[in-house]
Design a protein around this motif. Structure first.
Motif, PDB file in Angstrom:
ATOM      1  N   PHE A 162      -6.849 -10.494  25.894  1.00  0.00           N
ATOM      2  CA  PHE A 162      -5.452 -11.399  26.506  1.00  0.00           C
ATOM      3  C   PHE A 162      -4.386 -10.339  26.935  1.00  0.00           C
ATOM      4  O   PHE A 162      -3.232  -9.748  25.587  1.00  0.00           O
TER       5      PHE A 162
ATOM      6  N   VAL B  98       5.757 -14.740  23.872  1.00  0.00           N
ATOM      7  CA  VAL B  98       4.723 -13.888  24.832  1.00  0.00           C
ATOM      8  C   VAL B  98       3.712 -13.326  23.299  1.00  0.00           C
ATOM      9  O   VAL B  98       2.628 -13.335  23.501  1.00  0.00           O
ATOM     10  N   SER B  99       4.134 -12.099  22.263  1.00  0.00           N
ATOM     11  CA  SER B  99       3.052 -12.392  21.339  1.00  0.00           C
ATOM     12  C   SER B  99       3.019 -13.081  20.494  1.00  0.00           C
ATOM     13  O   SER B  99       1.793 -13.210  20.465  1.00  0.00           O
TER      14      SER B  99
ATOM     15  N   SER C 238       6.238  -6.509  28.665  1.00  0.00           N
ATOM     16  CA  SER C 238       5.801  -7.795  27.845  1.00  0.00           C
ATOM     17  C   SER C 238       3.818  -7.434  27.963  1.00  0.00           C
ATOM     18  O   SER C 238       3.260  -7.767  27.001  1.00  0.00           O
ATOM     19  N   LYS C 239       3.527  -6.595  28.556  1.00  0.00           N
ATOM     20  CA  LYS C 239       1.843  -5.985  29.432  1.00  0.00           C
ATOM     21  C   LYS C 239       1.634  -4.924  28.114  1.00  0.00           C
ATOM     22  O   LYS C 239       0.478  -5.571  27.017  1.00  0.00           O
TER      23      LYS C 239
ATOM     24  N   ARG D 155      -8.195  -9.567  29.517  1.00  0.00           N
ATOM     25  CA  ARG D 155      -8.398  -8.747  30.381  1.00  0.00           C
ATOM     26  C   ARG D 155      -9.949  -8.058  30.336  1.00  0.00           C
ATOM     27  O   ARG D 155     -10.365  -8.534  29.775  1.00  0.00           O
TER      28      ARG D 155
ATOM     29  N   VAL E  64       0.331 -15.540  22.625  1.00  0.00           N
ATOM     30  CA  VAL E  64      -1.200 -14.698  22.852  1.00  0.00           C
ATOM     31  C   VAL E  64      -2.089 -14.177  21.683  1.00  0.00           C
ATOM     32  O   VAL E  64      -3.597 -14.154  21.830  1.00  0.00           O
TER      33      VAL E  64
ATOM     34  N   THR F 174      -5.732 -15.506  20.673  1.00  0.00           N
ATOM     35  CA  THR F 174      -6.224 -14.821  20.701  1.00  0.00           C
ATOM     36  C   THR F 174      -7.410 -15.131  18.801  1.00  0.00           C
ATOM     37  O   THR F 174      -8.332 -14.563  19.415  1.00  0.00           O
TER      38      THR F 174
ATOM     39  N   VAL G 190       3.307  -4.911  24.769  1.00  0.00           N
ATOM     40  CA  VAL G 190       3.285  -5.588  23.925  1.00  0.00           C
ATOM     41  C   VAL G 190       1.780  -6.652  23.523  1.00  0.00           C
ATOM     42  O   VAL G 190       1.771  -6.564  22.757  1.00  0.00           O
ATOM     43  N   SER G 191       2.203  -7.455  24.935  1.00  0.00           N
ATOM     44  CA  SER G 191       0.824  -8.648  24.573  1.00  0.00           C
ATOM     45  C   SER G 191      -0.599  -7.914  24.275  1.00  0.00           C
ATOM     46  O   SER G 191      -1.585  -8.222  23.448  1.00  0.00           O
ATOM     47  N   THR G 192      -0.605  -6.907  25.146  1.00  0.00           N
ATOM     48  CA  THR G 192      -2.165  -6.061  25.314  1.00  0.00           C
ATOM     49  C   THR G 192      -2.346  -5.831  23.632  1.00  0.00           C
ATOM     50  O   THR G 192      -3.252  -6.244  22.708  1.00  0.00           O
TER      51      THR G 192
ATOM     52  N   SER H 261       5.215  -9.129  17.757  1.00  0.00           N
ATOM     53  CA  SER H 261       4.871  -7.853  18.036  1.00  0.00           C
ATOM     54  C   SER H 261       5.844  -7.328  19.443  1.00  0.00           C
ATOM     55  O   SER H 261       6.346  -8.355  19.627  1.00  0.00           O
TER      56      SER H 261
ATOM     57  N   SER I  35      -0.045 -11.135  28.251  1.00  0.00           N
ATOM     58  CA  SER I  35       0.734 -12.446  28.111  1.00  0.00           C
ATOM     59  C   SER I  35       2.087 -11.553  28.466  1.00  0.00           C
ATOM     60  O   SER I  35       2.103 -10.768  29.544  1.00  0.00           O
TER      61      SER I  35
ATOM     62  N   VAL J 208      -0.853  -7.005  20.819  1.00  0.00           N
ATOM     63  CA  VAL J 208      -1.354  -7.768  20.207  1.00  0.00           C
ATOM     64  C   VAL J 208      -2.642  -8.592  20.067  1.00  0.00           C
ATOM     65  O   VAL J 208      -3.057  -8.568  19.132  1.00  0.00           O
ATOM     66  N   SER J 209      -2.651  -8.806  21.395  1.00  0.00           N
ATOM     67  CA  SER J 209      -3.845  -9.290  21.327  1.00  0.00           C
ATOM     68  C   SER J 209      -4.683  -8.905  20.838  1.00  0.00           C
ATOM     69  O   SER J 209      -5.865  -9.082  20.069  1.00  0.00           O
TER      70      SER J 209
END
Lengths: 297, 297, 297, 297
Positions: free
Chosen positions: A128, A97-98, B94-95, A31, A101, A105, B97-99, B130, A130, B101-102
């Motif tokens: 990031f 996905v989680s 997805s965006k 990101r 990532v 990370t 959830v992943s952002t 997540s 995902s 958790v990352s």
């Protein structure tokens, strides 16, 4: 004090299982990595330390999640492939996905100081996103992988030329951008050839001699003995192999496979993954059966 | 060398936007944290350092993602709330959830050494999964939050008693588990009262005097001046406020709101979030309008 | 001969429950109805028989599916509304979408000869598609309904003028189209006023005197006694009423409600559904509690 | 009078495209057909008129929707198969599900009087629900079809025996049910053989001589010349053929294919669709290329 009064809220969670019998690709992307790369003075066009860090983090993801059969990385992105028979986390998209990532990370942050010992991280930290995509056929999956590797090539050739114009040719970034856009326009189809020639004639750079990691990206997988490529047609037999892999396994068999996977070394290579040869020599990618672990030399 | 031959694979990405005008909760959960807690000798029943680390990481998530209005954490989980009008990442599941958790994971790893200076992390590293859940009404959202806080209470009372039986009462974990299961069975409804009494009579522990962070969990939000609670009915007016917030804003207004949010301190508190009072005094949670930033004392 | 070998294919059915506590609108649309209308010489701009047939079919849908609280129809489309607490078919989208459209189609074909006694159907037969949309708030639902009724008005005014120009003014359809597009262009905001004037000055048609069914579309609902509109604010109280309706009901209560619904006559009306008054007088639309059945006169 | 104020509600429609490159099965099921069959005195165990009506309606669906390559029906259900390359309605699930079920219902109602000339329909009318399922591989699709045909066999053998016990043996339905459940219990594996023997020994019924339509169900497809079955392995080559079919076609080619499809007669047959032979002789099912239309005799 019972919790039941509120527990109805659990019903709002909607199922998100991915379609069975499809290849799952979980791709992560950095990101705001342009800004991030500037903050830490990443070298241009490629920063070897940054790529090695990405690769090391991806390698750890494969070690912690043995269901991942292969991963391919380029720049600040990484694609992790789950076999079409994989049932990890019941194929729930959010979970897959989680977890990928988050694990990636964690190692990216943890290993940062190994690769950038002199520039400690400060907030805001790298992160990031995902997503998961399903591919029904082996051809679709291979085309996905080819798409990423062709993208790697196109971007790297562009960036190599762009930064040569600036670093060796003394251009501004605006001038370099225009120069490349002009040659692109004048010669659409042969734009790769164009840049190759420009690099060679102006800067005596032979693009073919550039490091493989920049030209090909990085492949992370378990190290099994390569198989002599047969005369078989991977496109059709591969599909059959993958289909056969969908047959239910005994529990013992599954556990044995798991152990063999865990024993295998996870290696990072820079190879052509577009040609049949790559897939022909690694039938375990299709069959999901662990290969033979090579003897220590 | 055109990429178009392979680019069709992009079509396999399926849209995953969350329903508009619903509250979004992104909840993260520690993966395998029982084992992880043992590895690093977390104190029982609560490890203050581990909770402080969770809270510090959550605080950073709110700083990096100002769209998050409030977060609630307990044990190894954290719930992040996005207002029903939020359009961050076009509401792609997805965006989001992943952002989240990352970013959380990045700070968890990064800040680990601050809270555990004497026990450095080693692989396998901690990670989180997540998920995102949509809640259509304010009542649903509040019930979700209440669900998590009641869960915090139930688990903490159980764990406090369980570990008192072991640490102070000399029981084995099996014996402690049986003891609690017996009292539970004999007195279903009053099982909280039961444990309170057991703690007090056997160990002179007054559960009410236990630290708020253990009993209530942790609330992370921006620090605005509290509003005098009116006589209004939050359940209905709150819904209207949230609905009004759905009206389109001018760009200038949106930017101003964003700046005010960024200026606010992000604070960690341990409060009752079940009662109306909490929501009455913080109308910005419903209206999504930044509140008034308190003067420095 | 066991079936188990193949039964795994059931696992490929993916769940499609609609988010709980949201209003569900199932809208059906005629497929290729322009061509279909020509085949059976539908009158222009409106064919009363065709609309009556649509309404009769929609009425039967409400009779067969008492969970539907209200329906709104215009031209070859119909929107069926399920209360946010509705759990029909466990809210599975496919079930809802297919059952509504199948029931509607059955009656459309079955009742055709009643409304078109002299022009029997021949293949290809009329058919409809269908979709389900969730609306989290009452305001969203009312805005959806308003959207359809405004659309009805805009289209009917346009069509009335367009066909007056042709049928009474002797224009070709191209000329009529251009005429309307010119007046539209020259006077964008007041384009309704424009057409009203054109109808009146050229053809002595007072649009206000056109039949309500054409101007307002058709509302299908159960016939309960209207309630004196209070001074209450439907926008906020309505939301609360709907929220309260989400409370679990006793089975007896649910059965009683069901019976009262079945007893109510299903009526077709042509009313303004945009103004608060319509909703104020019909609190059962929000509360999902059957109203009082009017005495026979 | 602009509509824009309300048009935002369109944003709540969520995309529902089915995964590309997967076989799509749209299955319809009669709603409450046990009751419906009683109302119209359907003959037991099979009503030829009712099955012929189902088949006639399915045939019309294939005529109106040429993208459907094959359909299989049994009892009150029908499965319609779309080739994995099919892009009808952009593969939107609601559109596919609703169009198929609406078209089927239209013909079921329309053709009723042809098959039941003496028992006119009355409300409540028959209706159907519908769902769509994706199958990634040809093997999955064939297993789905086999699942339905095995189900047909199991149910028909049971029903034939059950009704023989009642109609010829003079048992009550309870007695017949118990009789069959006892023989099932005593001889789980051989339960088919069991029923065959019971039919033959008690009622001199040779199940093999029962009509194919009851034993095999009904296959609806276009009538192309059968191909001499090769020695090829359909399981692997079929997959390749289907994959090749995914290659983009010229528009002319697509139109030509469409025309040839429209020209082909749609036929109803009662065949074994489980064995390879069925698929070997009909390569067009896999390749999605129209076959050769047989000469009129």
């Amino acid at each position: 004090m019972a919790n039941s009064k509120y527990e109805y809220v659990k019903l709002f969670e909607q199922p998100d299982q991915l379609l069975p019998n499809t290849w799952v690709v979980v791709r992560i992307d950095g990101r705001g990595f342009t800004k991030f790369a500037n903050k830490y003075n990443f070298e241009k066009p490629n920063d070897k330390r940054a790529l090695d860090l990405m690769n090391a983090a991806a390698r750890q993801v494969l070690i912690e999640l043995p269901d991942i059969t292969i991963a391919y990385g380029v720049s600040d992105e990484y694609s992790f492939v789950l076999h079409k028979t994989c049932t990890l986390f019941e194929r729930r998209a959010s979970k897959l996905v989680s977890t990928v990532v988050s694990t990636f990370t964690a190692y990216y942050i943890f290993l940062w100081s190994t690769y950038f010992p002199e520039t400690p991280l400060t907030a805001p930290l790298p992160s990031f996103d995902s997503r998961a995509v399903c591919y029904p056929s082996l051809q679709n999956l291979r085309d996905y992988m080819s798409w990423r590797q062709v993208d790697c090539h196109i971007n790297n050739l562009y960036n190599t030329t762009f930064w040569a114009l600036i670093q060796l040719g003394g251009m501004s970034s605006t001038e370099a951008g225009e120069k490349l856009s002009v040659s692109l326009r004048s010669n659409g189809n042969g734009f790769s050839k164009d840049k190759n020639e420009l690099l060679y004639s102006q800067f005596s750079i032979n693009y073919n001699n550039e490091p493989e990691i920049y030209k090909k990206g990085s492949v992370v997988s378990r190290d099994y003995e390569l198989v002599e490529p047969g005369t078989h047609n991977t496109a059709s037999e591969g599909e059959s192999m993958a289909e056969l892999a969908a047959q239910p396994q005994s529990k013992t068999q599954a556990e044995n496979d798991g152990k063999r996977r865990t024993k295998a070394r996870v290696v990072i290579e820079h190879l052509d993954i577009i040609r049949d040869d790559f897939w022909d020599r690694r039938p375990w990618l299709l069959s999901n059966k662990p290969g033979k672990i090579p003897k220590e030399p």
